[in-house]
Design an enzyme around this catalytic site. Structure first.
Site, PDB file in Angstrom:
ATOM      1  N   GLU A 146       0.895  -1.283  -0.089  1.00  0.00           N
ATOM      2  CA  GLU A 146       0.194  -0.187  -0.116  1.00  0.00           C
ATOM      3  C   GLU A 146       0.989   1.415  -0.100  1.00  0.00           C
ATOM      4  OE1 GLU A 146      -2.563   0.135   3.255  1.00  0.00           O
ATOM      5  OE2 GLU A 146      -3.510   2.021   2.611  1.00  0.00           O
ATOM      6  N   ARG A 188       4.857 -13.055   9.520  1.00  0.00           N
ATOM      7  CA  ARG A 188       5.612 -11.701   9.395  1.00  0.00           C
ATOM      8  C   ARG A 188       6.858 -11.678   9.821  1.00  0.00           C
ATOM      9  NH1 ARG A 188       3.537  -6.541   9.448  1.00  0.00           N
ATOM     10  NH2 ARG A 188       1.801  -7.434   8.304  1.00  0.00           N
ATOM     11  N   LYS A 207       4.348   0.746   9.822  1.00  0.00           N
ATOM     12  CA  LYS A 207       4.265   1.859   9.032  1.00  0.00           C
ATOM     13  C   LYS A 207       3.749   3.000   9.939  1.00  0.00           C
ATOM     14  CE  LYS A 207       3.417   0.080   4.838  1.00  0.00           C
ATOM     15  NZ  LYS A 207       2.245  -0.189   3.584  1.00  0.00           N
TER      16      LYS A 207
HETATM   17  P1  ATP Z   1       2.539  -2.403   8.114  1.00  0.00           P
HETATM   18  O1  ATP Z   1       1.897  -3.329   9.183  1.00  0.00           O
HETATM   19  O2  ATP Z   1       3.802  -1.935   8.392  1.00  0.00           O
HETATM   20  O3  ATP Z   1       1.807  -1.211   7.777  1.00  0.00           O
HETATM   21  P2  ATP Z   1       1.282  -3.514   5.939  1.00  0.00           P
HETATM   22  O4  ATP Z   1       1.149  -4.994   5.774  1.00  0.00           O
HETATM   23  O5  ATP Z   1       0.130  -2.943   6.067  1.00  0.00           O
HETATM   24  O6  ATP Z   1       2.422  -3.171   6.680  1.00  0.00           O
HETATM   25  P3  ATP Z   1       1.668  -3.443   3.133  1.00  0.00           P
HETATM   26  O7  ATP Z   1       2.071  -2.266   2.246  1.00  0.00           O
HETATM   27  O8  ATP Z   1       0.046  -3.953   2.884  1.00  0.00           O
HETATM   28  O9  ATP Z   1       2.072  -2.802   4.480  1.00  0.00           O
HETATM   29  O10 ATP Z   1       2.533  -4.633   2.682  1.00  0.00           O
HETATM   30  C1  ATP Z   1       2.787  -5.252   1.562  1.00  0.00           C
HETATM   31  C2  ATP Z   1       3.173  -6.540   1.739  1.00  0.00           C
HETATM   32  O11 ATP Z   1       4.238  -6.755   2.527  1.00  0.00           O
HETATM   33  C3  ATP Z   1       2.148  -7.275   2.158  1.00  0.00           C
HETATM   34  O12 ATP Z   1       2.046  -8.545   1.364  1.00  0.00           O
HETATM   35  C4  ATP Z   1       2.620  -7.807   3.690  1.00  0.00           C
HETATM   36  O13 ATP Z   1       1.807  -9.014   3.953  1.00  0.00           O
HETATM   37  C5  ATP Z   1       4.160  -7.897   3.473  1.00  0.00           C
HETATM   38  N1  ATP Z   1       4.512  -7.310   4.747  1.00  0.00           N
HETATM   39  C6  ATP Z   1       4.361  -6.182   5.437  1.00  0.00           C
HETATM   40  N2  ATP Z   1       5.036  -6.341   6.602  1.00  0.00           N
HETATM   41  C7  ATP Z   1       5.814  -7.479   6.544  1.00  0.00           C
HETATM   42  C8  ATP Z   1       6.668  -8.055   7.590  1.00  0.00           C
HETATM   43  N3  ATP Z   1       6.978  -7.774   8.848  1.00  0.00           N
HETATM   44  N4  ATP Z   1       6.985  -9.296   7.277  1.00  0.00           N
HETATM   45  C9  ATP Z   1       6.913  -9.961   6.179  1.00  0.00           C
HETATM   46  N5  ATP Z   1       5.741  -9.581   5.070  1.00  0.00           N
HETATM   47  C10 ATP Z   1       5.421  -8.165   5.596  1.00  0.00           C
HETATM   48 MG    MG Z   2      -1.375  -4.296   4.438  1.00  0.00          MG
END
Ligand code: ATP
Ligand code: MG
Length: 590
Positions: free
Chosen positions: A64, A292, A302
């Site tokens: 995102e 994760r 984030k």
């Molecule tokens: P955050 O929790 O930091 O806001 P998010 O999951 O909302 O992260 P996205 O931009 O939606 O952020 O993530 C993009 C991709 O990266 C998704 O497939 C998500 O599952 C993966 N991802 C995000 N954080 C991690 C992590 N700590 N370890 C592995 N994969 C991750």
């Molecule tokens: Mg997400």
């Protein structure tokens, strides 16, 4: 056994195991012959064997664009793009841009840059969920027509109240059974901006008593009067993640949709939405969840990272203490070390916490091979070599990288006055102190043997200078007669050198799990006040020409890289990582 020894043995194991794995991956053997397939690779190999999806492997990385990518994302990038590489498949980059209020183009650009830096190439052009807004809208209309979706006029509070709890069934909305034509009409009005925000939503008609809360008539669309970074004011309604994600996977022909564990409970809904649109002969994406990455001493949400930036706790998204990809890049971590790290930690099915030391280990491994060796003195103590001619400067050859013959040599100036590290001298040194003391001889790296004869102190009794003599026969630091010295010191000429600002970083948080909030504490309460120290050092002249993107090992100290703000007349270096895991040593002492 001490904990640091265990660490080392463990690390050695990981590395040898990992090298074996790399070997397998670079030979032509099928991955099946490799002993340790992770569970996602197992699923993929089974699908390939069964000829599923015409043997296509098509994955995606769906960030995102509401912040900069972090090391957790790097893990996901390495996993997805890595699978595409390993199985001759393709990986899409898809910006999941369904929430216009938090997303912007700056983030889109930074994400592309970070993926390219890691060395991966996405399939075709980057894709955007917003590219599919019209198609998603059409899917929604066909679902209303089929009686699988309805326009609901409950407020957010009512929806929550009617939802029930995990142990009690929910109640059906009064709007659930409204005529299809009415829903179609209102849905169009929602789209055209004729309905106020919050007054109506489109919901899937599934099951208000399902044990899975996500199936209790979930929202598909909400009204939002926000300008979108790509579609401007074209839309007054925006699809929810659950509705948009699987359908986008379907549109792009994704075979394996890999996401993190929190989406496991969403999977039945992912499948239900697919059931509504799936057509004969079209690839049906499969959602697979993995744990994760959580790193000790690090926050990776984030929202929290944004807070650190906005409140000025760090200098920006690319502050070298940040776990963002842009931060670690500025810190001097390499793409290769990130990829090694991702391989090392593997893919887990359960949430766990990875020791930050593992990441630093991978960084050291790579830098040891590629970093140019240089000399720099962080805490200078002057040594005057009394039998060396005044005004004479010699240029002595020094090896750039013993791990890489092609790196060649450079010349370093030697003179009557030099600086050594203050901690390399001790007045009443114990026998096992193999560095400099009065009456003792050491080697100056690449230069000569010197013997210390005298200590000069100021009025406060502090040591300000040493006097020494050198052996002219020991040029290059080679023993002239077979006599041995125990210590070799790094040094810098006091006459010919460069001054440099050195940024020394420590962990940004001083607790292992800063995301865990206890006793009403804020995660900011655990910020490490000493995470950045700045000192002025003397460095050998060749470092004046260093360029951004280069990596150096300051001998006996650690790995460093020029900061983005470094200029030839105002050098700034960031410490990337120490030569050894200093934290393991500390743990050992406890
Ligand atoms: P955050 O929790 O930091 O806001 P998010 O999951 O909302 O992260 P996205 O931009 O939606 O952020 O993530 C993009 C991709 O990266 C998704 O497939 C998500 O599952 C993966 N991802 C995000 N954080 C991690 C992590 N700590 N370890 C592995 N994969 C991750
Ligand atoms: Mg997400």
């Amino acid at each position: 056994m001490s904990s640091s020894k265990i660490e080392i043995i463990f690390d050695t194991y990981i590395v040898s195991h990992f090298k074996k794995k790399l070997f397998y991956m670079t030979t032509n053997e099928s991955k099946t012959e490799k002993s340790s397939l992770n569970f996602i690779e197992q699923i993929i190999e089974k699908d390939l064997k069964e000829g599923k999806n015409n043997k296509a492997i098509h994955v995606r990385f769906p960030p995102e664009p509401n912040g900069y990518l972090h090391i957790g994302h790097a893990k996901s990038i390495c996993l997805n793009f890595g699978l595409a590489e390993a199985y001759d498949g393709t990986c899409n980059l898809r910006f999941d841009d369904t929430n216009p209020s938090k997303e912007n183009i700056e983030y889109v650009e930074s994400i592309k840059k970070d993926i390219e830096w890691l060395g991966f190439k996405w399939h075709e052009q980057p894709k955007f969920t917003s590219d599919y807004f019209e198609q998603l809208y059409q899917y929604a209309i066909s679902m209303i027509k089929a009686g699988h979706a309805y326009v609901c006029e409950q407020s957010a509070e009512e929806i929550a109240e009617y939802k029930g709890t995990p142990t009690t069934a929910g109640k059906e909305s009064t709007w659930r059974n409204r005529p299809i034509d009415e829903s179609l009409e209102w849905f169009e009005k929602m789209k055209n901006g004729e309905v106020e925000e919050g007054k109506m939503s489109l919901r899937a008609k599934i099951d208000m008593s399902s044990p899975n809360m996500h199936l209790r008539d979930p929202l598909m669309y909400r009204i939002k009067r926000a300008s979108h970074h790509r579609t401007g004011n074209d839309w007054n309604i925006y699809p929810m993640y659950d509705f948009a994600h699987g359908q986008s996977d379907y549109i792009e022909g994704i075979t394996h949709s890999i996401c993190t564990l929190e989406f496991e409970v969403h999977r039945p809904l992912y499948d239900w939405f697919l059931d509504q649109i799936i057509e004969e002969g079209h690839i049906r994406p499969r959602q697979i969840e993995f744990a994760r990455l959580n790193l000790s001493y690090t926050v990776m949400s984030k929202r929290k990272l944004l807070q650190l930036v906005e409140e000025g706790h760090v200098s920006g998204w690319d502050d070298p203490r940040m776990p963002t990809i842009s931060g670690i890049r500025r810190r001097g971590y390499t793409p290769k070390s990130m990829r090694t790290f991702a391989e090392m930690i593997g893919v887990a099915k359960r949430d766990n916490m990875i020791d930050l030391g593992k990441l630093e280990f991978a960084v050291r491994e790579d830098l040891n091979k590629i970093a140019l060796r240089r000399m720099a003195v962080m805490d200078p103590l002057k040594v005057v070599i009394t039998n060396y001619p005044e005004n004479k400067i010699e240029h002595l050859p020094a090896v750039n990288n013993p791990e890489d013959e092609t790196a060649g040599e450079r010349m370093i100036p030697f003179s009557r006055e030099i600086y050594i590290e203050r901690e390399d001298f001790m007045e009443d040194a114990p026998k096992k102190f193999f560095r400099l003391s009065v009456g003792r001889e050491v080697r100056l790296r690449y230069a000569y043997f010197i013997t210390c004869n005298e200590v000069i102190k100021n009025e406060q009794g502090e040591i300000v200078e040493l006097r020494a003599t050198y052996d002219p026969e020991s040029k290059g630091g080679k023993s002239p007669d077979g006599r041995k010295v125990k210590g070799t010191l790094h040094w810098v000429s006091a006459q010919e050198n460069k001054q440099a600002q050195i940024n020394i970083y420590d962990r940004l948080f001083n607790v292992e799990d800063p995301q865990k909030i206890e006793n009403g504490q804020n995660f900011l309460d655990n910020l490490n006040p000493d995470s950045l120290k700045t000192i002025t050092a003397f460095v050998e002249p060749s470092l004046g020409e260093s360029r951004i993107g280069e990596h150096f090992q300051f001998e006996r100290i650690g790995y460093f890289c020029p900061d983005y703000d470094s200029k030839p007349n105002q050098l700034i270096f960031n410490k990337t990582v120490g030569l050894k895991d200093s934290w393991a040593k500390l743990a050992d002492k406890d």
